[in-house]
Design a protein around this motif. Structure first.
Motif, PDB file in Angstrom:
ATOM      1  N   ARG A 124       2.663 -17.968  56.823  1.00 50.21           N
ATOM      2  CA  ARG A 124       3.312 -18.075  55.800  1.00 50.21           C
ATOM      3  C   ARG A 124       3.380 -16.233  55.406  1.00 50.21           C
ATOM      4  NH1 ARG A 124       2.125 -22.207  52.840  1.00 50.21           N
ATOM      5  NH2 ARG A 124       2.019 -21.207  50.845  1.00 50.21           N
ATOM      6  N   VAL A 125       2.655 -14.849  55.872  1.00 54.32           N
ATOM      7  CA  VAL A 125       3.536 -13.523  55.453  1.00 54.32           C
ATOM      8  C   VAL A 125       4.304 -12.958  56.400  1.00 54.32           C
ATOM      9  CG1 VAL A 125       2.837 -11.449  56.687  1.00 54.32           C
ATOM     10  CG2 VAL A 125       0.508 -12.925  55.792  1.00 54.32           C
TER      11      VAL A 125
ATOM     12  N   LYS B 145       0.824 -26.741  55.808  1.00 54.13           N
ATOM     13  CA  LYS B 145      -0.097 -26.170  56.112  1.00 54.13           C
ATOM     14  C   LYS B 145      -0.170 -24.990  56.872  1.00 54.13           C
ATOM     15  CE  LYS B 145      -2.843 -30.099  53.324  1.00 54.13           C
ATOM     16  NZ  LYS B 145      -4.447 -30.444  53.367  1.00 54.13           N
ATOM     17  N   SER B 146       0.526 -24.182  56.862  1.00 55.63           N
ATOM     18  CA  SER B 146       1.011 -23.328  58.641  1.00 55.63           C
ATOM     19  C   SER B 146      -0.548 -22.713  57.861  1.00 55.63           C
ATOM     20  CB  SER B 146       2.161 -22.260  57.671  1.00 55.63           C
ATOM     21  OG  SER B 146       3.084 -23.092  58.308  1.00 55.63           O
ATOM     22  N   GLU B 147      -0.999 -21.542  58.659  1.00 56.26           N
ATOM     23  CA  GLU B 147      -1.512 -20.375  58.845  1.00 56.26           C
ATOM     24  C   GLU B 147      -1.063 -19.096  58.006  1.00 56.26           C
ATOM     25  OE1 GLU B 147      -0.449 -18.790  63.090  1.00 56.26           O
ATOM     26  OE2 GLU B 147      -2.757 -19.798  63.148  1.00 56.26           O
ATOM     27  N   SER B 148      -2.043 -18.400  57.677  1.00 55.23           N
ATOM     28  CA  SER B 148      -1.848 -16.865  56.696  1.00 55.23           C
ATOM     29  C   SER B 148      -0.563 -15.948  57.596  1.00 55.23           C
ATOM     30  CB  SER B 148      -3.006 -16.046  57.043  1.00 55.23           C
ATOM     31  OG  SER B 148      -3.948 -16.212  57.461  1.00 55.23           O
ATOM     32  N   GLY B 149      -1.137 -15.432  58.671  1.00 59.51           N
ATOM     33  CA  GLY B 149       0.232 -14.616  59.546  1.00 59.51           C
ATOM     34  C   GLY B 149       1.797 -15.454  59.356  1.00 59.51           C
TER      35      GLY B 149
ATOM     36  N   THR C 123       6.083 -18.695  45.790  1.00 57.40           N
ATOM     37  CA  THR C 123       4.941 -18.380  46.269  1.00 57.40           C
ATOM     38  C   THR C 123       4.066 -17.438  45.959  1.00 57.40           C
ATOM     39  OG1 THR C 123       6.090 -16.333  47.614  1.00 57.40           O
ATOM     40  CG2 THR C 123       6.305 -19.199  47.833  1.00 57.40           C
TER      41      THR C 123
ATOM     42  N   THR D  32       0.183 -18.184  45.418  1.00 58.51           N
ATOM     43  CA  THR D  32      -0.413 -18.456  46.155  1.00 58.51           C
ATOM     44  C   THR D  32      -0.543 -17.325  47.603  1.00 58.51           C
ATOM     45  OG1 THR D  32       1.294 -19.643  47.585  1.00 58.51           O
ATOM     46  CG2 THR D  32       0.180 -21.369  46.697  1.00 58.51           C
ATOM     47  N   ASP D  33       0.735 -16.477  47.286  1.00 56.54           N
ATOM     48  CA  ASP D  33       0.048 -15.550  48.315  1.00 56.54           C
ATOM     49  C   ASP D  33       0.779 -14.176  47.612  1.00 56.54           C
ATOM     50  OD1 ASP D  33      -0.142 -16.594  51.878  1.00 56.54           O
ATOM     51  OD2 ASP D  33       1.482 -18.440  50.540  1.00 56.54           O
TER      52      ASP D  33
ATOM     53  N   ASN E 132      -1.325 -11.179  47.378  1.00 56.75           N
ATOM     54  CA  ASN E 132      -1.385  -9.987  48.275  1.00 56.75           C
ATOM     55  C   ASN E 132       0.382  -9.585  49.048  1.00 56.75           C
ATOM     56  OD1 ASN E 132      -3.696  -9.399  47.473  1.00 56.75           O
ATOM     57  ND2 ASN E 132      -4.369 -10.583  48.671  1.00 56.75           N
ATOM     58  N   ALA E 133       0.542 -10.889  49.618  1.00 57.17           N
ATOM     59  CA  ALA E 133       1.876 -10.990  50.755  1.00 57.17           C
ATOM     60  C   ALA E 133       2.673 -10.455  50.734  1.00 57.17           C
ATOM     61  CB  ALA E 133       1.918 -12.214  51.571  1.00 57.17           C
TER      62      ALA E 133
END
Length: 710
Positions: free
Chosen positions: A221-222, A215-219, A250, A253-254, A256-257
């Motif tokens: 994962r980007v 469970k990493s922070e969004s930054g 992915t 879950t991500d 937009n990235a």
């Protein structure tokens, strides 16, 4: 051997020792007894002996000779044995011991055990003594346990994982872990990794997987998704495929990235690799949303126009779903679906036609525009069946809007009722002509002329069972080569006309058809040791009504030499073997006994033999098929194959129906060339329909009479 003392008795005895020397004497005496028990493979008291040995180890005495016994206890099925065995392994073993390498498989088995307490023992041992190699080998099993809902295992997992990570971090550099100049690759930071080497890309990929699995922070994962985006620009197709597969996992879950790399993903649709194109297509559909629907559909429709047939069905289905979910307007929705139907109509799903009709019905303001667009599409192409179905329905429902020119969405066209009827009639004509031809051919199925009857039966089978092969078989005939005979003059047949010519001494090369065509038509037995059956029909002079019906009979499937036509005032029918005239003018009767080649399920195949003259190397075999069952055997097909040292010609049968109750026979002639005088062997394949059920059987014929091949 007497039973050894218990652990509590040993502890009590050792505590009674008054001096260190007396204690050492007691320990040495008990160790000797334990060693004797180990040598005798005493399974009954092994657990008790190892427990005492561990107590001695805690007192500071050597106990290394019990390491293998710990492994034996771990492999036991008893929980008490496993508990002592794992405790001994944690106390007596470390990475410097060779026995340590044997532990990995035992721990792996127990991590998958059905009992949670056994799994807990294996986890504790892994956390206590697990090396980096052992942790990497068992990472999959530990990951499975992380997803469990069992509270006991989760309590066991957390401290053991912390201990494993601490061991890996504190292990430091070791030369045996060096990979292409990079040490401990799984601990490298992504930004400091050299991507020019494949090992660097492997480190980056493992870093991405680690970020995605926790469970990493969004930054963070980007950062991982951007690494995968750089992979898409790599020249190595394997790296591009890995990146597309990871992004596909992915994207939900991500979203937009991943959208930032949309243009690079769309470019992968043009890749030459089939696997990359499929992953790029799946990821492109996953990226479609209400904001980019127009641009993405434009790219995907372009891909649909140019892609291989294996992609068209999935691509068309994806376009339908995306258009239904994100269509910005009804007109755009209808235009997109019609574009798919005109491009890949033969590959769309079965429910596409009713869904489009429902969409058109609900769009009242688009009726005139839709019927006009469909009418134009029919004028351009009528080969796409779903498009024809939708267009026919719309013209029937809204044809008045088409004729009156009420379209406001685009410039209306001037169409009369007669023109509309002409288009609809054009749709029906191919079907009508097809039925008309079948009706005409069926009339001759019972003709007294055996030639017409045979051709009618063949064409009926072509319309029914082999309809998928009809276009290839009915292509234009190739230019016929001139053939020569042994006489002073020859009859040359060119496009149905005959003319005499001077004899040429040079033999013409045989015309060879591709072997796969013969296999498609005859469904031969195949195999590397069996050649394609050669089927050669006697060439006959042109006769009234014969040119069209000779197409199948005169077609040489194997490219064998075509027999020269003999001038005759009487046409040479396909089934001349049934008449009083001989089928071959060069056959000399020889004393060769007949034989039964097959007798099963009421079908009996008899062989009779004759020797060809002047060529004694050619054996002429006539098969006689009879049926003792109480029902006719229809669609009867006899096929044969011989080894490569032989050559075989299989002529057409007298009928494809074997009458019931032995009321008649079906005959067929086989000519076998045996230049080396080897023993004749043949493999036969029989296909027929009995009481509505298809039957197929294979058989080997190896008992030919010696006179037939000597």
């Amino acid at each position: 051997m007497p039973a050894p003392i218990r652990l509590r008795e040993l502890i009590r005895t050792i505590r009674t020792a008054r001096t260190q020397a007396e204690e050492r004497e007691m320990i040495q005496k008990e160790c000797a007894a334990i060693r004797s028990s180990f040598r005798e493979e005493d399974n009954t008291y092994r657990c008790r002996n190892v427990a005492k040995l561990l107590y001695m180890h805690m007192l500071g005495y050597p106990a290394h000779f019990g390491q293998l016994e710990c492994l034996k206890l771990i492999a036991s099925q008893k929980f008490t044995d496993k508990r002592i065995g794992y405790l001994g392994a944690m106390l007596l073993l470390d990475e410097r011991q060779d026995v340590h390498l044997l532990m990995t498989n035992c721990i792996k088995n127990d991590l998958n055990h059905s009992t949670q307490y056994v799994q807990g023992l294996a986890l504790c041992t892994l956390g206590c003594m697990g090396s980096s190699e052992m942790c990497r080998d068992l990472a999959g099993e530990v990951e499975k346990l992380l997803k469990t809902s069992n509270s006991y295992l989760r309590k066991k997992l957390v401290p053991q994982l912390v201990r494993i990570l601490k061991n890996l971090i504190m292990s430091g550099y070791s030369p045996e872990h060096d990979v292409s100049g990079i040490s401990d690759p799984f601990l490298q930071v992504a930004t400091n990794t050299e991507t020019s080497k494949n090992v660097g890309n492997a480190i980056l990929y493992e870093t991405v997987l680690t970020i995605m699995d926790i469970k990493s922070e969004s930054g963070l994962r980007v950062l991982a998704i951007n690494i995968l985006g750089r992979f898409l620009l790599n020249n190595d197709k394997n790296i591009r495929y890995v990146a597309l597969t990871s992004l596909l996992k992915t994207v939900q879950t991500d979203h937009n990235a991943v959208q930032r790399h949309r243009s690079t993903i769309v470019d992968c649709l043009k890749d030459l690799d089939v696997s990359i194109k499929r992953r790029a297509m799946e990821l492109s559909f996953a990226l479609v949303n209400g904001n980019n629907i127009r641009g993405m559909m434009k790219e995907l429709l372009y891909f649909l126009d140019s892609c291989d047939p294996e992609f068209k069905a999935d691509c068309a289905s994806g376009v339908f779903l995306a258009a239904e979910k994100y269509a910005p307007s009804k007109r755009w929705h209808i235009d997109t679906i019609m574009r798919v139907l005109t491009t890949a109509g033969s590959y769309v799903r079965d429910d596409s036609v009713p869904n489009l009709i429902q969409l058109i019905t609900n769009s009242v303001e688009m009726h005139a525009y839709t019927v006009q667009r469909l009418y134009k599409a029919l004028l351009d192409d009528i080969s796409q069946q779903p498009l024809v179905q939708v267009a026919s329905w719309c013209i029937g429902e809204y044809g008045d809007l088409l004729v009156s020119g009420q379209c406001e969405e685009e410039e209306p066209i001037q169409v009369t009722e007669d023109e509309v009827l002409d288009v609809l009639e054009g749709l029906l004509c191919p079907t009508c002509l097809h039925l008309r031809i079948k009706k005409v051919v069926s009339i001759y199925g019972s003709s007294i002329d055996v030639e017409l009857q045979q051709r009618a039966v063949e064409y009926n089978a072509l319309f029914k069972k082999y309809d998928h092969m009809r276009p290839a078989l009915l292509e234009r005939m190739p230019i016929m080569e001139k053939t020569a005979t042994n006489g002073p003059t020859e009859i040359v047949q060119t496009n149905g006309e005959t003319e005499p010519s001077v004899v040429e001494t040079k033999h013409l090369p045989p015309v060879t058809q591709p072997a796969n065509q013969a296999n498609d038509l005859l469904d031969l037995l195949g195999g590397n040791d069996v050649p394609v059956i050669q089927t050669t029909m006697p060439t006959k002079p042109a006769s009234a009504g014969g040119e069209l019906l000779d197409l199948l009979g005169d077609l040489s499937l194997s490219g064998g030499p075509t027999p020269a036509p003999a001038p005759s005032s009487q046409p040479s029918f396909l089934l001349d073997g049934l008449t009083s005239q001989p089928l071959f003018n060069d056959i000399a009767t020889a004393a060769i006994p007949p034989m039964t080649a097959y007798n099963k399920n009421g079908l009996k195949i008899d062989f009779t033999f004759e020797r060809a003259n002047p060529n004694p190397n050619v054996a002429v075999i006539t098969i006689h098929a009879s049926n003792s069952a109480d029902a006719d055997m229809t669609e009867f097909v006899f096929q044969a194959a011989v080894p490569k040292t032989f050559q075989l010609q299989l002529l057409s049968p007298s009928s494809n129906v074997v009458p019931a109750l032995n009321q008649g026979t079906v005959t067929q002639v086989i000519r076998v060339l045996n230049p080396q005088k080897q023993q004749l062997r043949m493999r036969i394949k029989l296909t027929y329909t009995l009481k509505g059920s298809p039957v197929q059987d294979l058989a080997e014929v190896n008992n030919f009479p010696p006179q037939s091949w000597q």
